[in-house]
Every structure is written in C-alpha cells, then in structure tokens.
Design a protein around this motif. Sequence first.
Motif, short mmCIF file in Angstrom:
data_model
loop_
_atom_site.label_atom_id
_atom_site.label_comp_id
_atom_site.label_asym_id
_atom_site.label_seq_id
_atom_site.Cartn_x
_atom_site.Cartn_y
_atom_site.Cartn_z
N THR A 104 0.76 -1.15 0.07
CA THR A 104 0.05 -0.06 0.11
C THR A 104 1.08 1.24 0.22
O THR A 104 2.08 1.21 -0.10
CB THR A 104 -0.98 0.35 1.42
OG1 THR A 104 -1.74 1.21 1.20
CG2 THR A 104 -0.25 0.06 2.45
N SER A 164 -5.75 -2.97 -0.91
CA SER A 164 -5.16 -3.29 0.44
C SER A 164 -5.49 -2.01 1.43
O SER A 164 -5.18 -1.63 2.31
CB SER A 164 -3.74 -3.23 0.36
OG SER A 164 -3.19 -4.61 -0.26
N VAL A 167 -3.07 3.96 3.36
CA VAL A 167 -3.22 4.24 4.53
C VAL A 167 -3.09 5.97 4.75
O VAL A 167 -2.75 6.55 3.88
CB VAL A 167 -2.06 3.72 5.40
CG1 VAL A 167 -1.87 2.20 5.43
CG2 VAL A 167 -0.55 4.35 4.59
N THR A 172 1.16 5.00 10.25
CA THR A 172 0.26 3.92 9.93
C THR A 172 0.72 2.78 9.06
O THR A 172 0.80 1.52 9.24
CB THR A 172 -1.17 4.27 9.68
OG1 THR A 172 -1.60 5.35 10.23
CG2 THR A 172 -2.15 3.15 9.72
N GLN A 175 3.61 0.83 10.79
CA GLN A 175 3.10 0.03 11.89
C GLN A 175 2.35 -1.34 11.36
O GLN A 175 2.60 -2.25 11.79
CB GLN A 175 2.08 0.93 12.48
CG GLN A 175 1.45 0.27 13.81
CD GLN A 175 0.15 0.99 14.60
OE1 GLN A 175 0.12 2.20 14.12
NE2 GLN A 175 -0.18 0.58 15.45
N GLN A 176 1.79 -1.02 10.07
CA GLN A 176 1.23 -2.29 9.43
C GLN A 176 2.17 -3.13 9.04
O GLN A 176 2.03 -4.53 9.21
CB GLN A 176 0.38 -1.89 8.16
CG GLN A 176 -1.00 -1.25 8.57
CD GLN A 176 -1.95 -0.94 7.71
OE1 GLN A 176 -1.70 -1.58 6.29
NE2 GLN A 176 -2.93 -0.10 7.68
N GLU A 179 3.52 -5.08 11.91
CA GLU A 179 2.50 -6.06 12.51
C GLU A 179 2.78 -7.40 11.94
O GLU A 179 2.14 -8.32 12.43
CB GLU A 179 1.24 -5.48 12.56
CG GLU A 179 1.01 -4.35 13.71
CD GLU A 179 -0.49 -3.52 13.57
OE1 GLU A 179 -1.13 -4.09 12.61
OE2 GLU A 179 -0.78 -2.75 14.41
N HIS A 180 3.00 -7.28 10.40
CA HIS A 180 2.83 -8.62 9.68
C HIS A 180 4.39 -9.16 9.94
O HIS A 180 5.15 -8.93 9.09
CB HIS A 180 2.44 -8.19 8.23
CG HIS A 180 1.04 -8.02 7.96
ND1 HIS A 180 0.74 -6.50 8.26
CD2 HIS A 180 0.20 -8.38 7.28
CE1 HIS A 180 -0.53 -6.32 7.98
NE2 HIS A 180 -0.86 -7.59 7.51
N PHE A 185 3.67 -8.44 3.70
CA PHE A 185 3.09 -6.69 3.54
C PHE A 185 4.34 -5.80 3.42
O PHE A 185 5.44 -5.87 4.04
CB PHE A 185 2.33 -6.24 4.47
CG PHE A 185 1.46 -5.25 4.50
CD1 PHE A 185 0.14 -5.36 4.04
CD2 PHE A 185 1.83 -3.73 4.78
CE1 PHE A 185 -0.64 -4.19 3.81
CE2 PHE A 185 0.97 -2.87 4.70
CZ PHE A 185 -0.11 -2.90 3.99
#
Length: 376
Positions: A104, A164, A167, A172, A175-176, A179-180, A185
């Motif tokens: 993204t 997707s 953001v 953000t 952060q995504q 987290e993956h 990602f």
Amino acid sequence: MIWLLDKYSPYSARNNPDAYPYPCREFTLKESFWFALTSFTPQGGGEAPKALSGRTLVAAYWLFVVLMLATFTANLAAFLTVERMQTPVSSLEQLARQSRINYTVVEGSSVHQYFINMKFAEDTLYRVWKEITLNATSDQAQYRVWDYPIREQYGHILLAINASDPVPDAKTGFQQVNEHTDADFAFIHDSAEIKYEVTRNCNLTEVGEVFAEQPYAIAVQQGSRLQEDLSRALLELQKERFLEQLASKYWNESARQACPDADESEGITLESLGGVFIATLFGLGLAMITLAWEVFYYKRKQKNKVQILNSKPELAFESKSTLETKVAESVAKLRRRGKALKKGNVVKSVTFGDTFKPVNEKGVSVISVFPKDYMP
C-alpha cells in the motif's frame, strides 16, 4: 590421546596380552591418527581399544563426530531449502507479478499520484495503439501489431494498492508492516523516510531500488534575489560536506548491528557449537580419570597378590602337619585291623611306603598320596 591411553593403561591389549590371546589392534601413533580420521566416515574407525579408559575417550570422540556431522548436514539442508524457497522482490516488476505480498501507499501522496499517472499513461497508450492498429489501412501494414508491445504493470500495482486500502499517513504504513511478522506486507513510500525508519526499527528492511527519483527543490518567486542566496548557501553546505554528515547521522546503517537478528544469516558459529566441544572435553577428562583408576586398581591388585604369595609357606607348613596326623591315624587303623584279622586266623601282608609295592597275589598293597606342595 588414544595412543597415550593405550600405552599407559595396564588393561590395554599391549600391556595385558594374557587377557587377549588372539591378535589385537595395536594403537601406535600412526594407527591412532588413522582411527580418528576414519571415524568421520560411515565405515567407522574399526577395532576399538580394549581398556576402559580408551573406550571412554573413543565414545566421547564418536559423540563429537556424530553431532558435528548432524549439525553440518542440518545446516546445509536448511541453507539450501531457504535459498530455494525465498523469492525476494527487488523491483516493481517482481512486485506486480507476485500475489503473496500485499502493499500500500499513503493516500494522496506523491507516490500514490505517481501510480495513478502511470496507470493513466498505460491506458492512454493502449487506447492509442488500439486505434492505430484497428484503423490501419492496407498501406499501413507497419501499424498492424496484434501483440501489445508494452507491459501493463502499473495498472496491476494500482489495483493491489486499492485492494489493500491506502493508509492515511506514513506512521500507519510502517505500523502495518511491523505487525505483519510473516513478511507478507510492504509499504511504498519516500526513500529518505524509509531509510530513516529502517535504521530505527530492526523489524523493517529496505527492498529494491529507488524508482521515479526526483530532486528536492525550494520554490521562490521568479526573479527573486533569494534564489541566488539559497543556491550559494546550498553549495557551501555541499562543499563543507554538511549534507553528508546529516545523511550519516540519520541514515546510519551501522545502528542495525545492535539488532538481535543482525547475524542471523551467518549460520553455525563456534558459539553455537560450544556445547559439543564441552561434551568432548568432559569425555577426555573422564577418560583420564578412568586411566588413573585403572593404574591404581592394578597396583593394588599386584600388592595383594604379593602378600598372598608371602603367606603361602605358613599355610603349607600347617597343611603338612595336618596331613602327617591323618596319615598316622590311618596307619594306626590299618594296624588294628591287621591285628584283628590275625586273631581271626586271617593272615594278610600290608606294606607301607611312598611307592607302590605289591606284596603277593592275596596281599594288600598301599600307595601313599600327598599334596603337590608337600615336602617329606
């Protein structure tokens, strides 16, 4: 060490040939080196030492060989498997062709607008090519190209970005990605900000090369005197290498060396094999202790044997006295029996002596039997 243990152990085949009457392997210095070398092969080292100390050392060495071979085999298999399974993405073309990694951008950013513009350019080129190809006359055979010559990749990338959900900001997006944990990602953003964020977070990494590179600029009014002053100031900063100092401060790659997984690709190290060497050293120490116990036990056994041999004359003397008493008693019994037979008018001759002496056909012969160590 095998040669040393086999040489000084009293229970080895070399020092104790009576216990091993059959031919045994003699562990000379050359034979010990050959045994250690062939232990690394599936054929094995052959006949092992006979002494307990030598076998203890050989057992520890075989454990070391098995662990080393198993570790090397597992590490090689894992290395080849990972190399075959990994498909790193190093360009936009590879990113557009794959479907495992989602990605993204920041909504409304220059990167998002770049993909929108490239998608519009691809659509425009396709429409123009289609019109030229379909409307080409018989005199325009060079325009009759039925295979589209341009790869449509930006359209696929923009569709994946919209699927997707872009953001709202860069924070953000990072952060995504963080987290993956399965590395499925990606976040497409400005290269300067990505480099800065990668040096601060060990879970992030920069993949691929910079695309659509554009220089930074400061906008001023046309004809303003600030343009010349700003240009001179920037040249002075470049001359003093101030911009390079800023780059090394905020984009310092050496800061990632403090990450716990920075050396993950190095594979097996000496630190990871420390337990194997410790176990081998423990086996060597146990073998030396066993050798000392064998020497001590052998000397103690020899000492007790000497004491038993020194006490044998006394035992022989006591046996001689006891035997003489029994012989005298037997002789007395025979004489009493002879007297009884004589009274009964039965005459039988009896001979006593150390050798066999037959008396007559109807008489009695006596053989005196003494122990082997008896000396009359």
